[in-house]
Design a protein around this motif. Structure first.
Motif, PDB file in Angstrom:
ATOM      1  N   LEU A 407       0.835  -1.205   0.000  1.00 23.55           N
ATOM      2  CA  LEU A 407       0.000   0.000   0.000  1.00 23.55           C
ATOM      3  C   LEU A 407       0.869   1.255   0.000  1.00 23.55           C
ATOM      4  O   LEU A 407       0.675   2.165  -0.816  1.00 23.55           O
ATOM      5  N   THR A 411       1.381   3.581  -3.403  1.00 20.23           N
ATOM      6  CA  THR A 411       0.897   4.965  -3.259  1.00 20.23           C
ATOM      7  C   THR A 411       2.019   5.943  -3.561  1.00 20.23           C
ATOM      8  O   THR A 411       1.821   6.932  -4.279  1.00 20.23           O
ATOM      9  N   PRO A 421      -2.969  13.097  -3.820  1.00 22.89           N
ATOM     10  CA  PRO A 421      -2.824  12.049  -2.809  1.00 22.89           C
ATOM     11  C   PRO A 421      -4.057  11.211  -2.494  1.00 22.89           C
ATOM     12  O   PRO A 421      -3.940  10.002  -2.335  1.00 22.89           O
ATOM     13  N   ALA A 424      -4.449   8.853  -5.303  1.00 29.31           N
ATOM     14  CA  ALA A 424      -3.397   7.840  -5.305  1.00 29.31           C
ATOM     15  C   ALA A 424      -3.657   6.793  -4.232  1.00 29.31           C
ATOM     16  O   ALA A 424      -3.631   5.581  -4.498  1.00 29.31           O
ATOM     17  N   PHE A 425      -3.934   7.265  -3.023  1.00 30.67           N
ATOM     18  CA  PHE A 425      -4.113   6.335  -1.907  1.00 30.67           C
ATOM     19  C   PHE A 425      -5.316   5.424  -2.127  1.00 30.67           C
ATOM     20  O   PHE A 425      -5.231   4.205  -1.957  1.00 30.67           O
ATOM     21  N   THR A 426      -6.440   6.021  -2.532  1.00 27.43           N
ATOM     22  CA  THR A 426      -7.636   5.179  -2.690  1.00 27.43           C
ATOM     23  C   THR A 426      -7.561   4.329  -3.954  1.00 27.43           C
ATOM     24  O   THR A 426      -8.128   3.240  -3.984  1.00 27.43           O
ATOM     25  N   VAL A 428      -4.887   2.854  -4.968  1.00 22.52           N
ATOM     26  CA  VAL A 428      -4.088   1.701  -4.545  1.00 22.52           C
ATOM     27  C   VAL A 428      -4.926   0.774  -3.670  1.00 22.52           C
ATOM     28  O   VAL A 428      -4.957  -0.440  -3.880  1.00 22.52           O
ATOM     29  N   CYS A 459      -1.776   0.283 -11.267  1.00 22.02           N
ATOM     30  CA  CYS A 459      -3.026  -0.242 -10.707  1.00 22.02           C
ATOM     31  C   CYS A 459      -3.281  -1.674 -11.171  1.00 22.02           C
ATOM     32  O   CYS A 459      -3.782  -2.499 -10.405  1.00 22.02           O
TER      33      CYS A 459
END
Ligand SMILES: [K+]
Ligand SMILES: [K+]
Lengths: 484, 484
Positions: A407, A411, A421, A424-426, A428, A459
């Motif tokens: 993770l 990210t 961000p 990117a975070f969600t 991933v 992804c």
């Protein structure tokens, strides 16, 4: 290792895979839609490639060893999406190879993230293929989790071995898998049939009922409509979806056992199932009150309806949407995405950490806290009345480390590529846990189509990694694996 | 347990703490500044309270048991900040109790997050107290990490026990701690002196040199200027800061050993120290190129200067700023914050996971991957040439689980309170790892002053939790701890 024997087996699976494309072809022919030629070409190419692989390696057919299993699993989940992408690439104007492969991987891993807009205007057969792919992927996942990964000693339902019908560690691999698979598929088939008719009864067209049955049972989340379940705006249809997503979030191995024992005891008595239900019910109550008080909906009934649908959709890693929940308060939206990281049971078609691992970690942590105070107390981790093998515990911990590293690492790679961000975070989280939609620019009202090729490949890799429960893919990257 | 014996000891520490306030009082008297009365009142109240606690429990003085240690540590880190907050609350007009306690906790835990603006206009003595508190806190941290936590069996430098000077597990607790503490404080003192003169030489005023020495050696990050190191805009001063932050990021126990052995071998040969340096050098190179190419600075030299300062500042969990790095590309800003989660060595004044734990986890993960392929191979985790005790490994894993749960849990609580996600996530990271500034609304150009009281308390709790290395505080929340 028997690398060529593995290729031979993959070849046979590719041939079988070509036969599966007859399903969308039937729709294409029935409707004379624009994708007829794409499917014919794809079937010919896929079947030819499969036959070639199979024939060229005929001499090398042998019983596989556990170590070959890792190569086999990775190859299947890399190669089949490539062939699955072929009709998409041929039938959808202007789609890039990257996007076609992403879409096929998203289908086969039952992730349900899409790069496509204008789904409602695609040829019916293309949507059928996208969705059918998720049904097939769902089948693959169950077999992977229940029959293959435990044999390889990584993840899956090995933790429930004791509850399972006579595991035979020393038995030969292929017949064991085949036998278990048959039983599971029968169970899966009946659920699918029930789901199909339930959707039709609730108001979907026959075609939509078929496609959404496929993507519900695989906890997969593709839809034939850009608006996903927002297309119907029907509490009844959402209710049917909730029921079957919940059912598919529980181990199919348990259903198999329950069916053999003619008793639901195995379900009620499972700590994992109870935790799964409790977490989801708790989250629905908390979030519906939160968004109601936030003023996002006018009544508690409305808030409850939409919360129930989206919590179940995200927590089970399905990824359907009927509302743009990315517009909900961040607490609600992120909590739902977070649930998708762990809520489903091992042996279901869901993604992520799985509830059983979370329960084991919780018990392990409690145990350590006790041991700090009482260093000499012996208190093994107990689950379902039995002490858990320390090896299983270590495997779970290794999984968690890889999971955390994956993770954070992916990210950072997406941030490096210039992504915002939250997106990117969600993205991933949604890829690695095979959820599908995230928030931000990959939220339910938008999709992965605007990502750069590089980001799309990141992804795609995340979906693959998550689906193969990390360890079984990452092990291929260790030098020790390839040493004789 | 000897609860009253613990209170007696805390009482004596509170009296000592009152004496420490003589330092800012001296500055207040020397300058006749506005905070003179605040410090006199605080000293009287603190000393009186300490004497009362001590006298009332005089009859109960006894040798403490390890379990009392947990209560003692928690009490010290909760009670001393309360008394430290007193002069801030008395001297700073309009400050709330919540904010004063936050500021004091931020000081004593060497976090360096502030709720105050207009630092340049505060009475000198108030700034001296804020900074001196961090020096004292730094001393406390070293003793905690090197002498106390290992005795309690949680975290700290227990992993380096073999390298340390004769640990005596069965020896009585108090003399052991006192002996180790004395040695460490001598080392710490010489570093402080060197840092003080280096800052003065580089161009700070005597007062600023003293204050920034305090906050550098504690990897703490308070400044007497709102602009922090931007106040000087001096590469020389930044260079001095970089050197001493790096030095303070390494275990003081190692310096102690190196000093006794008259050899730096213990430093060069430490895997942890090498990893610490390598990670920081690597990050400086990567980020300086990244932000240069992004066009944030005109030359590589400028990019390198600012990157070096901020990477070292954040990775060592100091939290100084000379630029608003929150305006840098998110990849750079978040990577620096991320480094603060783990880069420093155990036994330093830094916060976070500590490099040694990361190395152990890395080794453990590699080991599991190998074991999946070769289930019968015996391959213990090896560190510095010795097999690591499985108990240490389990402790590290429990720490990581608590750490992950804390980050996710506190972030969700802040989101629940309506905070924006980047702010919430980085505020939690910056609190739990005792870094100080985060990004978003708690970035280097703004501060924690705009948080609601509830949010402020959440961050205060996070700082405390992180500083006590999670386990030693969380253990107090288990029922087993309080059972006889
Ligand atoms: K999905
Ligand atoms: K700090």
């Amino acid at each position: 290792m028997n690398r060529l024997a593995v290729v031979a087996l993959v070849g046979r699976m590719v041939v079988l895979f070509a036969l599966l494309m007859l399903v969308p072809l039937a729709f294409a022919v029935g409707r004379h839609d624009a994708a007829e030629r794409a499917f014919v070409t794809s079937i010919v190419v896929t079947a030819a490639a499969g036959l070639l692989m199979s024939l060229a390696t005929r001499r090398f057919r042998r019983e596989l060893q556990p170590r070959d299993g890792f190569v086999l699993v990775a190859l299947v989940w890399v190669v089949l999406p490539a062939f699955a992408a072929l009709p998409l690439w041929l039938a959808i104007p202007g789609i890039s190879v990257t996007d076609a492969y992403f879409e096929a991987m998203s289908g086969f891993t039952a992730t349900g993230a899409t790069v496509l807009t204008g789904l409602d205007h695609l040829p019916l057969s293309v949507n059928v293929w996208r969705c059918f792919l998720q049904l097939v992927g769902g089948l693959g996942i169950i077999v992977l989790a229940v029959a293959i990964l435990p044999l390889l000693g990584v993840g899956g339902t090995q933790l429930f071995k004791a509850e399972m019908a006579g595991p035979m560690k020393d038995a030969k691999m292929t017949p064991r898998i085949a036998e278990t698979a048959r039983g599971l598929w029968v169970v899966y088939f009946w659920f699918c049939l029930a789901c199909f008719f339930a959707y039709r009864w609730a108001g979907m067209s026959w075609e939509d009922a078929f496609m959404h049955m496929c993507t519900t049972m695989g906890l997969a989340g593709f839809s034939s409509h850009d608006a996903s379940f927002g297309y119907w705006n029907s509490p009844l249809i959402e209710g049917v979806a909730i029921v079957f997503m919940m059912l598919a979030g529980i181990s199919f191995a348990m259903y198999f056992v329950a069916w053999r024992q003619r008793s639901l005891r195995v379900l009620w008595s499972s700590v994992e199932v109870r935790a799964f239900v409790a977490v989801i019910v708790g989250a629905v109550l908390l979030i519906s009150v939160y968004i109601r008080l936030d003023g996002h909906y006018d009544t508690y009934a409305e808030a409850l309806r939409h919360t129930a649908f989206h919590v179940v959709s995200l927590a089970t890693t399905t990824g359907y949407a009927s509302q743009d929940y990315a517009q909900w308060p961040m607490f609600a939206a992120l909590l739902m995405v977070l649930l998708g990281c762990f809520a489903t049971c091992a042996g279901s078609t869901g993604g992520g950490i799985k509830m059983v691992r979370m329960l084991l970690l919780l018990k392990q942590s409690q145990r350590e806290l006790v041991r700090i105070v009482h260093p000499n107390v012996v208190n093994p981790v107990v689950m379902g009345g039995k002490a858990v093998d320390p090896r299983v515990m270590q495997n779970v911990i290794a999984f968690m480390m890889m999971y955390g590293a994956t993770l954070v690492g992916l990210t950072m790679v997406l941030l490096f590529s210039g992504m915002e961000p939250i997106t990117a975070f969600t993205a991933v989280i949604a890829s690695v846990n095979n959820i599908g939609p995230g928030l931000g620019e990959v939220g339910p009202a938008v999709n992965y189509g605007k990502l750069t090729d590089f980001q799309t490949w990141v992804c795609t890799f995340g979906m693959l990694l998550g689906r193969l429960e990390l360890l079984s893919l990452l092990v291929l990257f260790t030098p020790q694996f390839w040493r004789r």
